[in-house]
Structures are given as C-alpha cells and as structure tokens.
Scaffold this active site. Structure first.
Site, PDB file in Angstrom:
ATOM      1  N   LYS A  11       0.916  -1.262  -0.138  1.00  0.00           N
ATOM      2  CA  LYS A  11       0.031   0.073   0.001  1.00  0.00           C
ATOM      3  C   LYS A  11       0.712   1.437   0.000  1.00  0.00           C
ATOM      4  CE  LYS A  11      -4.060  -2.013   2.186  1.00  0.00           C
ATOM      5  NZ  LYS A  11      -5.159  -1.713   3.351  1.00  0.00           N
ATOM      6  N   TYR A  51     -12.370  -1.348  -3.881  1.00  0.00           N
ATOM      7  CA  TYR A  51     -12.865  -1.642  -2.393  1.00  0.00           C
ATOM      8  C   TYR A  51     -14.638  -1.208  -2.253  1.00  0.00           C
ATOM      9  CZ  TYR A  51      -8.365  -1.726  -0.135  1.00  0.00           C
ATOM     10  OH  TYR A  51      -7.198  -2.210   0.204  1.00  0.00           O
ATOM     11  N   PHE A  59     -15.452   4.055   7.062  1.00  0.00           N
ATOM     12  CA  PHE A  59     -14.063   4.358   6.970  1.00  0.00           C
ATOM     13  C   PHE A  59     -13.634   4.490   5.384  1.00  0.00           C
ATOM     14  CE2 PHE A  59     -14.322  -0.281   7.592  1.00  0.00           C
ATOM     15  CZ  PHE A  59     -13.862  -0.875   6.258  1.00  0.00           C
ATOM     16  N   ASN A 114      -2.019   0.565   6.694  1.00  0.00           N
ATOM     17  CA  ASN A 114      -1.568  -0.866   7.286  1.00  0.00           C
ATOM     18  C   ASN A 114      -0.830  -1.537   6.212  1.00  0.00           C
ATOM     19  OD1 ASN A 114      -3.717  -1.454   5.631  1.00  0.00           O
ATOM     20  ND2 ASN A 114      -4.824  -2.687   7.237  1.00  0.00           N
ATOM     21  N   HIS A 117      -2.365  -5.061   1.557  1.00  0.00           N
ATOM     22  CA  HIS A 117      -3.727  -5.670   0.947  1.00  0.00           C
ATOM     23  C   HIS A 117      -3.491  -7.142   1.119  1.00  0.00           C
ATOM     24  CE1 HIS A 117      -7.718  -6.451  -0.400  1.00  0.00           C
ATOM     25  NE2 HIS A 117      -7.022  -6.978  -1.477  1.00  0.00           N
ATOM     26  N   GLU A 128     -10.005  -9.564  -7.837  1.00  0.00           N
ATOM     27  CA  GLU A 128      -8.772  -8.552  -7.552  1.00  0.00           C
ATOM     28  C   GLU A 128      -7.518  -8.735  -8.482  1.00  0.00           C
ATOM     29  OE1 GLU A 128     -10.149  -8.075  -2.951  1.00  0.00           O
ATOM     30  OE2 GLU A 128      -8.055  -8.738  -3.240  1.00  0.00           O
TER      31      GLU A 128
HETATM   32  N1  UDP Z   1      -9.849   0.043   7.402  1.00  0.00           N
HETATM   33  C1  UDP Z   1      -9.612   1.066   8.149  1.00  0.00           C
HETATM   34  N2  UDP Z   1     -10.365   1.205   9.283  1.00  0.00           N
HETATM   35  C2  UDP Z   1     -11.361   0.271   9.716  1.00  0.00           C
HETATM   36  C3  UDP Z   1     -11.353  -1.256   9.051  1.00  0.00           C
HETATM   37  C4  UDP Z   1     -10.691  -1.138   7.689  1.00  0.00           C
HETATM   38  O1  UDP Z   1      -9.265   2.049   7.763  1.00  0.00           O
HETATM   39  O2  UDP Z   1     -11.977   0.184  10.521  1.00  0.00           O
HETATM   40  C5  UDP Z   1      -9.024   0.114   5.997  1.00  0.00           C
HETATM   41  C6  UDP Z   1      -7.659  -0.926   6.421  1.00  0.00           C
HETATM   42  O3  UDP Z   1      -6.714  -0.049   5.495  1.00  0.00           O
HETATM   43  C7  UDP Z   1      -8.036  -2.179   5.872  1.00  0.00           C
HETATM   44  C8  UDP Z   1      -9.024  -1.688   4.695  1.00  0.00           C
HETATM   45  O4  UDP Z   1      -9.801  -0.656   5.053  1.00  0.00           O
HETATM   46  O5  UDP Z   1      -6.995  -2.783   5.203  1.00  0.00           O
HETATM   47  C9  UDP Z   1      -9.934  -2.908   4.311  1.00  0.00           C
HETATM   48  O6  UDP Z   1     -10.730  -3.193   5.391  1.00  0.00           O
HETATM   49  P1  UDP Z   1     -10.890  -5.069   5.666  1.00  0.00           P
HETATM   50  O7  UDP Z   1     -11.812  -4.994   6.599  1.00  0.00           O
HETATM   51  O8  UDP Z   1     -11.309  -5.874   4.381  1.00  0.00           O
HETATM   52  O9  UDP Z   1      -9.315  -5.544   6.195  1.00  0.00           O
HETATM   53  P2  UDP Z   1      -8.222  -6.327   5.562  1.00  0.00           P
HETATM   54  O10 UDP Z   1      -9.136  -7.205   4.777  1.00  0.00           O
HETATM   55  O11 UDP Z   1      -7.382  -5.474   4.817  1.00  0.00           O
HETATM   56  O12 UDP Z   1      -7.423  -6.864   6.743  1.00  0.00           O
HETATM   57 MG    MG Z   2     -10.347  -7.243   3.248  1.00  0.00          MG
END
Ligand code: UDP
Ligand code: MG
Length: 143
Positions: A11, A51, A59, A114, A117, A128
């Site tokens: 990212k 997304y 968020f 974070n 992805h 994807e």
């Molecule tokens: N995210 C965020 N706040 C939240 C949850 C998710 O900013 O409370 C962002 C974070 O960058 C995350 C992405 O949205 O990686 C996609 O969320 P997901 O729940 O799919 O998490 P992941 O699969 O990436 O662990």
């Molecule tokens: Mg996810």
C-alpha cells in the site's frame, strides 16, 4: 505443483516509506511466487471500485483517500493455499492486534495505513487479480 492464487498490494504508506523491498522479500521467504507486479497510482474511481464491498462502511472515504495518495504495488501471488497463507503472513487489519512476525506488525503504521492488502477468498482473489492484471500478463510472465 502449481498452487492457488491471491492478490497482494504493497500500500502507499509502505511504498512511500521505502518498505516495499523488505515486504516483497518477506513474501518470497514465506513461499510465495511473485507471478506479476507493477507500480500503480490508483485514481479515485478505481480505488472506489476495488473496495466497492466496503462502500457503506464509515472508513470508506478515508480508505479511498489513502489508497490514492501515492503509488502502490499490486502483486499476483501463487502458493499452496495462497489466500489463507497470505492472510496469515500479513496479520490482523489493526497492526496493534497483528501477531509477531507478521508484515502488519512489523511495517504498518495504523489500522488505516496498514502496509498491505490481501484477498479474503479465492473468488475475490481472482476478481482482484483481474483488476490489475490480464490473463495475457499472467500467461506471458508464467514460469
Ligand atoms: N480499514 C480502516 N478502518 C477500519 C477497517 C478497515 O481504515 O476500521 C481499512 C484498512 O486499510 C483495511 C481496509 O480498510 O486494510 C479494508 O478493510 P478490511 O476489513 O477488508 O481489512 P483487511 O482485509 O485489509 O484486513
Ligand atoms: Mg479485506
């Protein structure tokens, strides 16, 4: 024997922080084959489409702003049990909850920023991968 597939993205926080090399090294060390990869600067419509499943979440706008804030590096990854294995390598969404030795524990700044992805199912992995790479890319780069 060929494995299954997942889509990873280094990212924008990790690319800007010059952590991409270390993250890709970690991915290779954990047994993944980097089948394809390229530097991409997502536009807002692209990030919203990628997304789309999260469009109702609080968020979402922040996520789109972050993902368009600089270049990112999507990679098509092949390994046995790729989706689950990669989720284990990246760790929990919030780096504060991510296990020791995971990419997010070692490289992520925050829940939003974070570092990586990872696809969450085989079906989404194929969608994807198709978002960033064509069948022809994968065939041309196969080996
Ligand atoms: N995210 C965020 N706040 C939240 C949850 C998710 O900013 O409370 C962002 C974070 O960058 C995350 C992405 O949205 O990686 C996609 O969320 P997901 O729940 O799919 O998490 P992941 O699969 O990436 O662990
Ligand atoms: Mg996810």
């Amino acid at each position: 024997m060929p494995g299954s597939w997942t889509l990873g993205i280094v990212k924008p926080d990790a690319v800007a922080g010059r952590k991409m090399g270390a993250i890709l090294a970690r991915i290779e060390e954990r047994g993944f084959r980097l089948a394809a990869g390229r530097m991409v600067r997502l536009g807002v419509p692209e990030a919203r489409a990628f997304y789309a499943v999260h469009r109702e979440r609080p968020f979402f706008d922040e996520l789109v702003e972050f993902m368009t804030s600089g270049p990112c590096f999507p990679v098509a990854l092949e390994r046995e049990d790729a989706v689950a294995a990669f989720r284990a390598v990246i760790g929990a969404t919030n780096p504060a909850d991510a296990a020791e030795g995971t990419i997010r524990r070692d490289f992520a700044e925050s829940m939003g920023r974070n570092a990586v992805h990872g696809s969450d199912s085989d079906e989404n992995a194929l969608r994807e991968i198709g978002f960033f790479f064509t069948e022809a890319d994968l065939a041309r780069l196969a080996g």
